[in-house]
Each structure stands twice: as structure tokens, then as C-alpha cells.
Design a protein around this motif. Structure first.
Motif, PDB file in Angstrom:
ATOM      1  N   ALA A 193       0.770  -1.047  -0.374  1.00 41.01           N
ATOM      2  CA  ALA A 193      -0.072   0.362   0.560  1.00 41.01           C
ATOM      3  C   ALA A 193       0.806   0.669  -0.376  1.00 41.01           C
ATOM      4  CB  ALA A 193      -0.988  -0.344   0.704  1.00 41.01           C
ATOM      5  N   THR A 194       0.396   1.980  -0.760  1.00 48.55           N
ATOM      6  CA  THR A 194       1.015   3.508  -0.689  1.00 48.55           C
ATOM      7  C   THR A 194       0.879   3.760   1.169  1.00 48.55           C
ATOM      8  OG1 THR A 194      -0.847   5.160  -1.670  1.00 48.55           O
ATOM      9  CG2 THR A 194       0.921   3.641  -3.248  1.00 48.55           C
ATOM     10  N   GLU A 199      -3.162   5.538   0.404  1.00 48.62           N
ATOM     11  CA  GLU A 199      -3.638   4.220   0.413  1.00 48.62           C
ATOM     12  C   GLU A 199      -3.924   3.602   2.424  1.00 48.62           C
ATOM     13  OE1 GLU A 199      -3.208   2.800  -4.161  1.00 48.62           O
ATOM     14  OE2 GLU A 199      -1.524   1.872  -2.648  1.00 48.62           O
ATOM     15  N   MET A 200      -2.493   3.561   2.475  1.00 49.78           N
ATOM     16  CA  MET A 200      -2.315   3.040   4.505  1.00 49.78           C
ATOM     17  C   MET A 200      -3.085   4.200   5.098  1.00 49.78           C
ATOM     18  SD  MET A 200      -0.584   3.935   7.313  1.00 49.78           S
ATOM     19  CE  MET A 200       0.925   4.950   6.655  1.00 49.78           C
ATOM     20  N   GLN A 202      -7.311   3.772   4.504  1.00 52.53           N
ATOM     21  CA  GLN A 202      -7.764   2.401   4.230  1.00 52.53           C
ATOM     22  C   GLN A 202      -7.963   2.380   5.476  1.00 52.53           C
ATOM     23  OE1 GLN A 202      -6.502   0.587   0.528  1.00 52.53           O
ATOM     24  NE2 GLN A 202      -7.285   2.283  -0.722  1.00 52.53           N
TER      25      GLN A 202
END
Lengths: 278, 328
Positions: B216-217, B220-221, B224
Motif C-alpha cells: 500500500a502507498t 492508501e494506508m 483505507q
């Protein structure tokens, strides 16, 4: 005493290992610093494809640091600095223009304590594929089933995929984390003492799983448990503090697991694997 | 060492449950805690009871119509209706939240996840300092700096571009619901940001590592994994901010214009429940007038209770999803 039990494991162990050694990763003159403290020093180590490499050694000798250097997880630690190089299929990963996200997609990781997301079992496994842009329900269903089957968890959870991943037992959670890691089909799986928080039965399941997974994946495992290293691994790297004053760890011996446990070349390895250490 | 001697120096064990409980402090400590929490419950109930009792005249005179009518005529007809005040309080608080939530959650993410070490401490300290500034200072600043420098030009722009919407209808005044809402946003921002930052910091690192190790970038981390994980705590932070916005009195009174305007335009001056009470309780000469003001207090009290109750419910539902993990 310890020696005899380990020997029996080794003798019974099937030799499934690929005789042609393909180099998957290569660690070259790797040193990792946390600010001024050098945690590991000048490590050189080959990682062979489709096999299990165990990293053993006493507490605090840098086993986890070495493992976390392989997918650049140490980047997350403030003040961490790495010298030397790690190669994945011959490509260096410690170069400025490398895509770290891509590296971590190719090199998955399972942690010491099971760390499922507070989401459903399904969403835990589907997390990685969704990151890769897969949103078709049918495709995700297939990946989730395949990953849970591969992690030997499908039979226990297929009727409750919508329940929280946290509702599972510790051993099931760890297998869920393995399923989550293999859902994106990494090439290498790093395991940081994956069974140390589990009971013996759950540990056995994880070990059986590793044996099955190495047919498709390259596995590197850090473990405190020498019987575990002897049971599951094909190769073993022995780490120890190289310099008592500086307290930096390094790999003092590497070889096939049989050789390390039955015929260690280094006196310190022999003391450690026979339980005479410390 | 002479162990026998040491042992004899210790007091002899005594039998007797009640005696022991008191000796160890458990009993007295428990007694103190029970009294303190009962006092708290009693206080809330007493406030509610007093507001209810002392608004009897007004409640009997106007009934439920008090909530839906907009007459406020203490001088001639002696008729009272709370609608403009309810509207003013809700409009300013909602505007404040709409503006403050993205700003404060963003700041919290920056402070907790992105800021370099050397910036984290001083910036965090500043945010906490902002939360501690007395509201009358916000009011003064709002009236003499914020309205001429920001509110008027922004209101002109909104009216020019979106004037066809009733929400942005003219004519334009400086002191307005818009001014009060934005000022409230500034006031609740540090509260929400500081609590949200602590919520994010409390999320175990293993969650971050799990996401990043999946490829995950960082974004995104955060979006999400961290935000859903901290969901109930973040909601709690927002409710804390909303509570402050609903009840804020002096700063709002200074910039809202205190006008019984019945339009729903943000750009018009308005009135809130808290500010009408503060403004008029000294001049409430008739009993009915005073009791009408107290009934407004009762409504504000009830709204606060209901919102907190709904928030509890939401937090409880969210926490059940992240069972056993997030106890924030």
C-alpha cells in the motif's frame, strides 16, 4: 539431549529441495544503522528460490532488522540508514529510483504478532488485490478462496467470511495474515517469528503450511526456536553479535540446514545449536 | 540476613473482611468514586429538572408551537417562538463542522503521520494552544479583523456567484450566520485536530506495517486502514467539536448580528439559542419572558443530549465492528 531430537527431525525430513540452486535474492555487505547504532554489520547472504531459509541466533542480534531490510520495511523507522545492497532477481533494491511499493508487492511479509485489519475475513484477504485494482466480485471471490485454501484456513472460515478477522483465534489470525500476504502472489514471503505468539498446535499448522508454500514461494523465516528451524528450513543462517563492544549483529555461518545443525563449522554455531550458548 | 527477625517486624495478619477492605483503602476509595459518579448523574438530572420546572409558564402558554413559530415579541403581544434561534444554532454549527472536519482531520493526519519530528512537537503545541484561547478573544478578533478582512469579501463572492440559491441570498451584512459559522469552525478546529491526532497515534504500528508490507502507498494506508480503524475515536472528536459549536455563546454573539432574520440565507445576520439567552436574560422583566428564555435553554440542553446519544450509538456500532481493538 537437544541434539538428538534435532537429528531425528533432520533424518526424517524429506528432501524436497530443488537441487539446482536458483538465487532469488542476494544480500551484499549489508549494514543497517539506527541513528549512530549499528544494528547489523556487513551481512552477506544468498536466498535461494523455492526454499526456506531460516535466520537463527540469540535475542538482539539483528535477525528482524536483517529480515526487514529485505523489503525495505526499515525505511519506516525514523533514523534508520542502510549501507550495502540487496538484490532481487539481480536487481538492486537500495537504489534511489526504485519503487518501494512495487518491492513490497513482490516481497510479502508475515509479522510476529498476527495483525489482521479490523475488517471482515474476506476484506482482509481482498485488501491486496484491491490495491492492485482488482474490483470484480467474481475475481475477488476466486482469489480469496484460493488464498485461504493455500493458507489452510478455508475449511475453518468458508461459512463466515463476513465475520471480523479479529474474531478468529490467534493461530487462525496468523494463517489469515498468511492468506492476506499470498493473495497478491508475492515472489518472496518474509516471516518474522510467525509462530512465537502461538500455541504448539497452531505452530505445527503454520510449519506444515510453510512446507507447502515453498513449492511456489521463496520463504525467509526468523525464528528463536531451533527445532523449528531444523524442522522446516532448507538453509540456515546463524547470526551473532560480531563485536561485543559495539553490539552489531552479523551472519557468522550459512549453509544447508543439515550441515549447520549436524556439522557446524563455527564453534559459536555449535554451542548455540546444541544449547550450550550463554 | 536474619529472615525470622524481619518477619516478626511485619504486622500480624488479621482476619475480618470489612476491617481489611477499609485498611487497604479499597473501601474508602470505592466509596469516593461512587459518590463522585452519583453526583455527576444527579447534576445532569437536576439541571434538566430545573430547566423543565422553570419553563412551565412558557411551555403551557405555547406548547409545541414554541418550536415552530418565530414571533419574539416581549413588548406588545407577549408572544414567543424559538424557531429563529434553533435555526441559527443549527445552521452555524453545521457550517462550522463542514468547514472544520476536513481541515482538522487533515491536520491530525499531518501531525500524526507525515510531519517530521522537529515540526511535530511545536505544531502540536500550537494546536493545543489554539484550543485554549478564551472565546471572547476569538469574538473580538472576529469582529474587528475577521469580518472586514475575510467575511465581507467572501460573502460578496458567494452572493455574486451563488446568489440564486436561497442559502446565499443578499443583501450582504458583515456580521452574519456565515461569519459565526466560520468563526466557530476556527474555534472547534483545534479541539477536533488535537483529539484526532491522539486517536491516530494510538493505532498500533502493526496496522501500518501490515498495510505497507502489502504494497500500500502511504495514502492508501492512511485512508483505507488508519481512518476506518480510528473511526469511532474520530467520530468522538467531531462530536466534541460539535458540542463546543452548539454551546458557544460569547464569540457567536459578537459576530452573528443578533437579528431575528427569518430567511435561511447564511449571509444574513441571525441569532442562536445561546446568544439570545446571554443577551436578553437581564432585560427579561416579565415571568413569561424569562421562562421563554429558560425554555430555549431546555431545548439547547435537549438537542445536546440527543446529539450525544446518537453519537454514542454510532461509536458503539463502529467499535463493535473493530471488536476488541479500538477502545478509544
Amino acid at each position: 539431549m537437544l541434539m538428538t531430537s534435532q537429528v531425528s527431525f533432520l533424518i526424517n525430513k524429506k528432501h524436497e529441495k530443488n537441487d539446482e540452486k536458483t538465487l532469488k535474492m542476494k544480500i551484499e555487505n549489508l549494514s543497517v544503522y539506527y541513528r549512530n547504532f549499528r544494528a547489523i554489520e556487513m551481512v552477506n547472504l544468498p536466498i535461494y528460490a523455492q526454499s526456506i531459509t531460516a535466520i537463527i541466533g540469540p535475542s538482539g542480534c539483528g535477525k528482524s532488522t536483517l529480515l526487514r531490510a529485505l523489503n525495505r520495511m526499515n525505511d519506516l523507522v525514523p533514523g534508520a540508514r542502510t549501507e550495502g545492497q540487496v538484490f532481487l532477481d539481480g536487481m538492486p533494491i537500495y537504489v534511489p529510483n526504485v519503487d518501494v511499493v512495487e518491492i513490497r508487492r513482490r516481497i510479502g511479509m508475515v509479522f510476529q504478532r498476527p495483525n489482521p485489519f479490523p475488517k471482515s475475513i474476506y476484506d482482509n484477504v481482498a485488501y491486496g488485490p484491491r490495491l492492485l485494482g482488482i474490483h470484480s466480485r467474481a475475481k475477488l471471490d476466486e482469489i480469496v478462496e484460493r488464498s485461504l485454501l493455500a493458507a489452510a484456513l478455508w475449511d475453518e472460515v468458508n461459512d463466515k467470511l463476513d465475520q471480523s478477522g479479529l474474531s478468529l483465534s490467534g493461530g487462525q489470525q496468523q494463517r489469515l495474515c498468511i492468506a492476506r500476504a499470498i493473495a497478491i502472489q508475492p515472489e518472496v514471503i518474509l516471516m518474522d517469528e510467525p509462530a512465537s505468539a502461538l500455541d504448539p498446535i497452531a505452530t505445527l499448522k503454520i510449519e506444515e503450511l510453510m512446507g507447502a508454500l515453498k513449492k511456489a514461494y521463496t520463504i525467509v523465516i526468523v525464528t528463536h526456536n531451533m527445532q523449528q528451524a531444523a524442522r522446516v528450513s532448507d538453509y540456515t543462517a546463524m547470526m551473532m553479535l560480531s563485536d561485543q563492544a559495539e553490539r552489531s549483529g552479523t551472519v557468522i555461518e550459512f549453509g544447508e540446514t543439515e550441515q549447520i545443525f549436524l556439522n557446524p563449522k563455527d564453534k559459536r554455531t555449535e554451542d548455540y545449536v546444541t544449547g550450550r550458548f550463554g | 540476613m536474619n529472615l525470622a527477625l524481619q518477619k516478626s517486624e511485619l504486622p500480624a495478619p488479621r482476619i475480618g473482611v470489612i476491617r481489611r477492605l477499609w485498611d487497604h483503602g479499597d473501601g474508602s476509595y470505592r466509596f469516593f468514586l461512587v459518590v463522585a459518579s452519583l453526583l455527576l448523574i444527579g447534576l445532569v438530572m437536576a439541571i434538566g429538572y430545573e430547566l423543565w420546572q422553570n419553563s412551565a409558564l412558557s411551555r403551557h402558554a405555547f406548547g409545541w408551537k414554541f418550536l415552530t413559530t418565530s414571533d419574539w415579541d416581549p413588548a406588545i403581544e407577549n408572544k414567543f417562538g424559538a424557531l429563529p434561534f434553533i435555526l441559527g444554532t443549527l445552521m452555524t454549527s453545521i457550517l462550522a463542522l463542514i468547514v472544520a472536519i476536513p481541515l482538522s482531520i487533515g491536520t491530525a493526519i499531518f501531525l500524526a503521520e507525515l510531519a517530521p519530528d522537529w515540526l511535530r512537537q511545536p505544531l502540536g503545541f500550537l494546536v493545543e494552544l489554539l484550543a485554549a484561547v478564551p472565546s471572547v478573544i476569538y469574538g473580538l478578533w472576529g469582529l474587528f479583523v475577521f469580518i472586514p478582512v475575510f467575511v465581507r469579501p467572501a460573502a460578496q463572492f458567494l452572493n455574486r456567484e451563488f446568489g440564486f440559491l436561497p442559502l446565499f441570498a443578499g443583501p450582504i451584512f458583515g456580521p452574519s450566520r456565515f461569519a459565526a459559522g466560520i468563526l466557530l469552525a476556527i474555534m472547534v478546529f483545534p479541539t477536533i485536530a488535537a483529539v484526532s491526532r491522539d486517536v491516530l497515534r494510538a493505532i498500533p504500528n502493526s496496522q501500518r506495517e501490515a498495510a505497507l508490507a502489502m504494497g500500500a502507498t502511504q495514502w492508501e494506508m492512511i485512508s483505507q486502514i488508519l481512518l476506518p480503524y480510528g473511526g469511532s475515536g474520530l467520530l468522538g472528536a467531531i462530536i466534541l467539536g460539535l458540542g463546543r459549536a452548539l454551546g458557544e455563546t460569547i464569540a457567536v454573539t459578537m459576530v452573528i448580528g443578533n437579528n431575528l432574520d427569518l430567511s435561511i440565507s447564511l449571509l444574513h445576520p441571525g441569532y442562536t439559542m445561546a446568544s439570545v439567552i446571554a443577551n436578553e436574560f437581564t432585560e427579561a422583566t416579565s415571568d413569561l419572558y424569562l421562562q421563554a428564555l429558560i425554555e430555549i435553554g431546555l431545548i439547547l440542553f435537549a438537542i445536546t443530549l440527543v446529539i450525544n446519544f446518537i453519537a454514542r450509538l454510532l461509536i458503539w456500532r463502529l467499535a463493535r465492528q473493530t471488536k476488541g481493538e479500538a477502545h478509544l
